[in-house]
Design an enzyme around this catalytic site. Structure first.
Site, PDB file in Angstrom:
ATOM      1  N   ASP A 114       0.846  -1.169   0.083  1.00 44.14           N
ATOM      2  CA  ASP A 114      -0.050  -0.034  -0.028  1.00 44.14           C
ATOM      3  C   ASP A 114       0.970   1.225  -0.113  1.00 44.14           C
ATOM      4  O   ASP A 114       2.177   1.161   0.216  1.00 44.14           O
ATOM      5  CB  ASP A 114      -0.897  -0.058   1.348  1.00 44.14           C
ATOM      6  CG  ASP A 114      -1.719   1.333   1.176  1.00 44.14           C
ATOM      7  OD1 ASP A 114      -2.175   1.644   0.486  1.00 44.14           O
ATOM      8  OD2 ASP A 114      -1.766   1.730   2.814  1.00 44.14           O
ATOM      9  N   LYS A 115       0.412   2.309  -0.472  1.00 44.51           N
ATOM     10  CA  LYS A 115       1.196   3.573  -0.298  1.00 44.51           C
ATOM     11  C   LYS A 115       1.043   4.287   1.072  1.00 44.51           C
ATOM     12  O   LYS A 115       2.128   4.243   1.758  1.00 44.51           O
ATOM     13  CB  LYS A 115       0.788   4.458  -1.455  1.00 44.51           C
ATOM     14  CG  LYS A 115       1.870   5.682  -1.373  1.00 44.51           C
ATOM     15  CD  LYS A 115       1.374   6.673  -2.755  1.00 44.51           C
ATOM     16  CE  LYS A 115       0.242   7.719  -2.172  1.00 44.51           C
ATOM     17  NZ  LYS A 115       0.479   8.322  -0.898  1.00 44.51           N
TER      18      LYS A 115
END
Length: 628
Positions: free
Chosen positions: A306-307
């Protein structure tokens, strides 16, 4: 049998053996024989008792083979052999217990860190109470040098806190009002007063100990196979021993065959490596939930990140508020009141910005609708607020004017996330939020690649401009942006269907479905949130990606170590059996070599406790018995 009891019996047996040697040189043969028999009975009784207990459970144990061999040696008058075998077996068991304790040292050191007392303020009085009596809502006082007794939020004061017990980080962190502290950590310098919100067994520290205990008891696939193998192997050896006697008519060779065929080193080869590996991880702030997970982690070839909160710090800041219509302060107030119930990083960033500016947030949002991955829709002061990304605006039929869209794209191209704020269906402003890439991210990704990861992918709900910017800086293989949680799950399934072994790293909240779908789910611990602890297979307690690369390298080293132990144990058994059949290995010497092989396996595994990475490179210390 516990270590104290084993050591006492071993010591008595050793004294009797020394006495027997003295009697031999003194020429007192009769007394020597009785001394050897006494040594055999004293050392052999606990071995025989364990064999009987195993038989009651319908299991053929190693102790059963030794007991049969010792009884046989007594029957044929080989008292030196019977005494030597029982002593060596018991002494080996004692050394095994001692060295196995080392592999669990990380858990013991964690338990030793647990606080015993707490200073609390109740009804105007300051009391010192046992930690078990601290109640939720208590005001707990912690001074320099003291252990934090509960999880909670700092109410007053500031301090530098050593979080090593939770995160594995040795450097103290500065903590002040509204920061969270955890049970088991130590105040190096300062004074704080904490409102307890998790006490007793609910604290992060208590749950870490519980998780590590459970993980060290969880068996790997290899260990399960070896257990099944041992249950078949032991009775097979008894049958083979009978065949050896039928063909050779040599009872001593038969008894020796029984002893040296004991699969002690083989049975212990897998669990000792797994326990040591999990212990190393716990000491370095990585919770790996069991041997099977350790094996799977070592095999991953694809890592998905995920970022926000994973590749980035997860501490975004409001960079700019662009007002299309109305007042900036009023727009921020309404957006913050809408986001008060949000758990998302970006929503909480808006709330914190309003609080930083001293804007009172008095209205509770009504008719709340949370659209995961897109934003939120609520009613505040009778007005409908829609706060989120483009997809949310489109879903709710809210038109974004060209100038507003152009401004949002401009902000996104420089790495910001654009949050649209619509009031009663009209976009009134855009809040630009930026987050910094974690400083260790690039190195961690490089280390993952060096250790065999073939591709690194980003799946994020953020806009494609910001995602591409972060992905390009980190050199990722694929970047997929503006995804809903279910779309992330679909991508994970697609990768798995293509034959990849996938690890997914996320913040443990919005990414829980994808984390659960992946072969290995990793959560950035956020100090041990409930969902990250429960959903993920691996929890990174310090929220550092270099812990991920350490966990991966450690998993590979642990499985390599386990294989070394297994191969060594099997080779030793075959060589000993060959030595027996060719008349080169005898009862006492066979038992000595057998016990030495068990110790070598354990000592090889213990080395995993010192496994570390230095100067950004993974230090591999896993050649069998390679000098440190």
């Amino acid at each position: 049998m516990n270590m104290k009891r084993t050591s006492q019996i071993t010591a008595v047996t050793a004294v009797l053996l020394v006495l027997a040697i003295g009697l031999h040189f003194a020429g007192v043969t009769g007394m020597k024989q009785w001394t050897l028999i006494a040594a055999t009975v004293i050392a052999g009784t606990p071995i025989a008792w364990k064999a009987i207990q195993a038989l009651r459970m319908k299991a053929f144990s190693i102790e059963l083979l030794v007991t049969i061999a010792v009884i046989g040696a007594l029957v044929i008058g080989e008292y030196v052999e019977s005494a030597a075998v029982t002593f060596l077996f018991l002494f080996g068991a004692y050394l095994e217990i001692r060295t196995l304790e080392k592999t669990r040292s990380s858990l013991h050191s964690l338990i030793d860190m647990a606080p015993l007392e707490a200073t609390v303020r109740r009804n105007g009085e300051t009391l010192t109470v046992p930690v078990d009596e601290v109640m939720k809502g208590d005001r707990v006082i912690i001074r320099s040098g003291e252990k934090v007794a509960t999880d909670g939020i700092i109410l007053t004061g500031n301090a530098t806190v050593n979080d090593a017990a939770i995160t594995g980080e040795s450097l103290p962190a500065s903590k002040t009002i509204n920061d969270r502290v955890f049970s088991g950590t130590i105040v190096d310098n300062g004074f704080i007063e904490v409102i307890a919100d998790r006490v007793g067994d609910d604290t992060t520290f208590a749950r870490i100990i519980e998780l590590v205990e459970e993980a060290q008891e969880t068996k790997s696939k290899t260990q399960k196979f070896l257990d099944r193998f041992a249950s078949i192997y032991t009775p097979a050896i008894v049958i083979l021993s009978i065949l050896v006697y039928i063909f050779t008519r040599n009872i001593e060779m038969t008894l020796t065959f029984l002893v040296v065929a004991c699969p002690g080193a083989l049975v212990i080869s897998a669990p000792v490596s797994i326990v040591a590996g999990i212990g190393n991880g716990a000491r370095n702030g990585v919770l790996v939930k069991g041997g099977e997970i350790m094996e799977s982690l070592s095999k991953i070839d694809t890592v998905v990140f995920d970022k926000t909160g994973t590749l980035t710090r997860g501490r975004p800041e409001v960079m700019n508020i662009h007002v299309i219509s109305g007042n900036e302060r009023e727009l921020l107030r309404l957006a913050a009141e809408a986001e008060m119930i949000s758990e998302h990083h970006l929503g909480q960033t808006v709330v914190k910005e309003a609080q930083r500016r001293g804007i009172p947030l008095l209205n509770k949002p009504e008719e709340v609708e949370i659209i995961e991955g897109n934003g939120i829709r609520v009613k505040v002061e009778g007005r409908v607020l829609t706060v989120g990304n483009r997809k949310l605006m489109a879903t709710k039929g809210i038109v974004i004017e060209k100038l507003a869209e152009a401004y949002a794209v401009q902000r996104e191209e420089v790495g910001n996330t654009a949050i649209f704020v619509a009031i009663d269906g009209i976009v009134q402003g855009i809040i630009s939020i930026a987050d910094q890439i974690r400083p260790e991210a690039k190195r961690a990704i490089r280390e993952l690649r060096e250790n065999g990861v073939k591709q690194v992918i980003m799946l994020t709900g953020d806009n494609r401009h910001t995602a591409n910017l972060v992905g390009q800086q980190l050199g990722l293989d694929q970047i997929h942006a503006e995804l809903l949680p279910e779309e992330k799950v679909a991508w994970i399934k697609k990768l798995k269907d293509a034959g990849h072994i996938v690890a997914m790293a996320g913040d443990g909240i919005n990414d829980a479905p994808a984390i659960a779908t992946a072969d290995i789910g990793l959560a950035m611990g956020e100090g041990g949130t409930d969902i990250s602890m429960e959903t993920a297979d691996v929890v990174l307690m310090a929220d550092r990606l270099d812990q991920f690369s350490h966990a991966h390298a450690l998993a590979k080293a642990t499985i390599r170590n386990m294989k070394q132990n297994t191969y060594f144990a099997v080779a030793t058994v075959f060589l000993l059996l060959a030595g027996v059949l060719f008349g080169k290995v005898f009862l006492a010497s066979g038992m000595l070599i057998h016990e030495l092989s068990v110790l070598i396996v354990i000592l090889n595994a213990v080395r995993l406790m010192r496994y570390t990475k230095k100067k950004g490179k993974t230090q591999d210390t896993n050649a069998l018995l390679q000098p440190e």
